[in-house]
Design a protein around this motif. Structure first.
Motif, PDB file in Angstrom:
ATOM      1  N   VAL A   1       0.846  -1.186   0.000  1.00 19.01           N
ATOM      2  CA  VAL A   1       0.000   0.000   0.000  1.00 19.01           C
ATOM      3  C   VAL A   1       0.882   1.236   0.000  1.00 19.01           C
ATOM      4  N   VAL A   2       0.561   2.166  -0.883  1.00 18.58           N
ATOM      5  CA  VAL A   2       1.290   3.420  -0.912  1.00 18.58           C
ATOM      6  C   VAL A   2       0.666   4.319   0.143  1.00 18.58           C
ATOM      7  N   GLN A   3       1.461   4.697   1.116  1.00 16.11           N
ATOM      8  CA  GLN A   3       0.946   5.499   2.215  1.00 16.11           C
ATOM      9  C   GLN A   3       1.413   6.933   2.067  1.00 16.11           C
ATOM     10  N   GLN A   4       0.517   7.843   2.437  1.00 15.26           N
ATOM     11  CA  GLN A   4       0.873   9.248   2.456  1.00 15.26           C
ATOM     12  C   GLN A   4       1.576   9.536   3.774  1.00 15.26           C
ATOM     13  N   ASP A   5       2.627  10.311   3.711  1.00 14.71           N
ATOM     14  CA  ASP A   5       3.366  10.684   4.898  1.00 14.71           C
ATOM     15  C   ASP A   5       2.998  12.123   5.246  1.00 14.71           C
ATOM     16  N   PRO A   6       2.186  12.331   6.284  1.00 17.41           N
ATOM     17  CA  PRO A   6       1.742  13.688   6.593  1.00 17.41           C
ATOM     18  C   PRO A   6       2.894  14.601   7.006  1.00 17.41           C
ATOM     19  N   VAL A   7       3.905  14.065   7.641  1.00 19.49           N
ATOM     20  CA  VAL A   7       5.043  14.896   8.053  1.00 19.49           C
ATOM     21  C   VAL A   7       5.791  15.400   6.823  1.00 19.49           C
ATOM     22  N   MET A   8       6.012  14.505   5.860  1.00 17.20           N
ATOM     23  CA  MET A   8       6.714  14.904   4.638  1.00 17.20           C
ATOM     24  C   MET A   8       5.876  15.880   3.827  1.00 17.20           C
ATOM     25  N   ASP A   9       4.572  15.669   3.778  1.00 13.64           N
ATOM     26  CA  ASP A   9       3.690  16.600   3.064  1.00 13.64           C
ATOM     27  C   ASP A   9       3.755  17.988   3.694  1.00 13.64           C
ATOM     28  N   GLU A  10       3.753  18.034   5.028  1.00 11.33           N
ATOM     29  CA  GLU A  10       3.833  19.318   5.720  1.00 11.33           C
ATOM     30  C   GLU A  10       5.176  19.996   5.456  1.00 11.33           C
ATOM     31  N   PHE A  11       6.248  19.212   5.442  1.00 13.06           N
ATOM     32  CA  PHE A  11       7.575  19.769   5.172  1.00 13.06           C
ATOM     33  C   PHE A  11       7.645  20.362   3.768  1.00 13.06           C
ATOM     34  N   ILE A  12       7.156  19.624   2.793  1.00  8.19           N
ATOM     35  CA  ILE A  12       7.186  20.104   1.409  1.00  8.19           C
ATOM     36  C   ILE A  12       6.360  21.376   1.262  1.00  8.19           C
ATOM     37  N   ALA A  13       5.195  21.424   1.922  1.00 11.36           N
ATOM     38  CA  ALA A  13       4.352  22.613   1.855  1.00 11.36           C
ATOM     39  C   ALA A  13       5.061  23.817   2.477  1.00 11.36           C
ATOM     40  N   SER A  14       5.753  23.607   3.602  1.00  7.47           N
ATOM     41  CA  SER A  14       6.441  24.728   4.239  1.00  7.47           C
ATOM     42  C   SER A  14       7.609  25.214   3.388  1.00  7.47           C
ATOM     43  N   VAL A  15       8.319  24.296   2.735  1.00  7.24           N
ATOM     44  CA  VAL A  15       9.432  24.687   1.865  1.00  7.24           C
ATOM     45  C   VAL A  15       8.904  25.490   0.678  1.00  7.24           C
ATOM     46  N   GLU A  16       7.806  25.046   0.097  1.00  8.72           N
ATOM     47  CA  GLU A  16       7.221  25.770  -1.029  1.00  8.72           C
ATOM     48  C   GLU A  16       6.744  27.151  -0.599  1.00  8.72           C
ATOM     49  N   GLU A  17       6.171  27.232   0.602  1.00  9.48           N
ATOM     50  CA  GLU A  17       5.708  28.522   1.118  1.00  9.48           C
ATOM     51  C   GLU A  17       6.887  29.469   1.333  1.00  9.48           C
ATOM     52  N   GLN A  18       7.997  28.944   1.864  1.00 10.43           N
ATOM     53  CA  GLN A  18       9.186  29.770   2.061  1.00 10.43           C
ATOM     54  C   GLN A  18       9.753  30.242   0.727  1.00 10.43           C
ATOM     55  N   ASP A  19       9.742  29.364  -0.269  1.00  9.32           N
ATOM     56  CA  ASP A  19      10.225  29.755  -1.598  1.00  9.32           C
ATOM     57  C   ASP A  19       9.388  30.892  -2.168  1.00  9.32           C
ATOM     58  N   ILE A  20       8.081  30.815  -1.989  1.00 10.76           N
ATOM     59  CA  ILE A  20       7.194  31.868  -2.485  1.00 10.76           C
ATOM     60  C   ILE A  20       7.488  33.178  -1.763  1.00 10.76           C
ATOM     61  N   GLN A  21       7.673  33.109  -0.439  1.00 11.56           N
ATOM     62  CA  GLN A  21       7.971  34.322   0.322  1.00 11.56           C
ATOM     63  C   GLN A  21       9.307  34.927  -0.103  1.00 11.56           C
ATOM     64  N   ILE A  22      10.301  34.106  -0.314  1.00 12.77           N
ATOM     65  CA  ILE A  22      11.610  34.605  -0.745  1.00 12.77           C
ATOM     66  C   ILE A  22      11.509  35.252  -2.116  1.00 12.77           C
ATOM     67  N   ASP A  23      10.769  34.618  -3.033  1.00 13.82           N
ATOM     68  CA  ASP A  23      10.584  35.191  -4.367  1.00 13.82           C
ATOM     69  C   ASP A  23       9.891  36.547  -4.283  1.00 13.82           C
ATOM     70  N   GLN A  24       8.876  36.649  -3.441  1.00 11.49           N
ATOM     71  CA  GLN A  24       8.160  37.917  -3.297  1.00 11.49           C
ATOM     72  C   GLN A  24       9.075  38.987  -2.715  1.00 11.49           C
ATOM     73  N   GLN A  25       9.912  38.617  -1.735  1.00  6.87           N
ATOM     74  CA  GLN A  25      10.840  39.577  -1.150  1.00  6.87           C
ATOM     75  C   GLN A  25      11.874  40.040  -2.172  1.00  6.87           C
ATOM     76  N   GLU A  26      12.347  39.131  -2.995  1.00  7.09           N
ATOM     77  CA  GLU A  26      13.320  39.508  -4.028  1.00  7.09           C
ATOM     78  C   GLU A  26      12.692  40.444  -5.044  1.00  7.09           C
TER      79      GLU A  26
END
Length: 97
Positions: A48-73
Motif C-alpha cells: 500500500v502506498v501510504q501518504q506521509d503527513p510529516v513529509m507533506d507538511e515539510f514540502i508545503a512549508s518549503v514551497e511557502e518559504q520559496d514563495i515568500q523569498i521570491d516575493q521579497q526579491e
C-alpha cells in the motif's frame, strides 16, 4: 598452486554455483512472476502506498518559504531599481561593472 589456494577456489566456485541456483529458483517462482507482471504493466503491487503527513507538511512549508523569498526579491529589486539613477552602472561584489 598450493593446496590452500585450490581449496579457496573450490569454496568460491561452489558458493557461486549455489547463488546461481538460488536466484534461478527465485526467478522461476510464482510470486516473482506475479510481481514481475504487475511491475511490467505499471500496476501497483500488494504493498500500500501510504501518504506521509510529516513529509507533506515539510514540502508545503518549503514551497511557502520559496514563495515568500521570491516575493521579497521582487519587492527589493523593484525598490532598488527606483532608487538607482539611470546613468550609473551597478557593480557586482567583485567591483566589476
Amino acid at each position: 598452486m598450493k593446496k590452500s589456494k585450490w581449496l579457496k577456489w573450490k569454496i568460491g566456485f561452489v558458493g557461486a554455483i549455489g547463488l546461481t541456483i538460488l536466484f534461478q529458483e527465485v526467478r522461476t517462482s510464482a510470486a516473482f512472476e506475479k510481481a514481475f507482471r504487475n511491475a511490467d504493466n505499471n500496476q501497483p503491487t500488494d504493498t500500500v502506498v501510504q501518504q506521509d503527513p510529516v513529509m507533506d507538511e515539510f514540502i508545503a512549508s518549503v514551497e511557502e518559504q520559496d514563495i515568500q523569498i521570491d516575493q521579497q526579491e521582487i519587492q527589493s529589486s523593484q525598490s532598488e531599481s527606483s532608487t538607482i539613477p539611470s546613468n550609473r552602472r551597478s557593480h557586482t561584489k567583485t567591483g566589476r561593472s
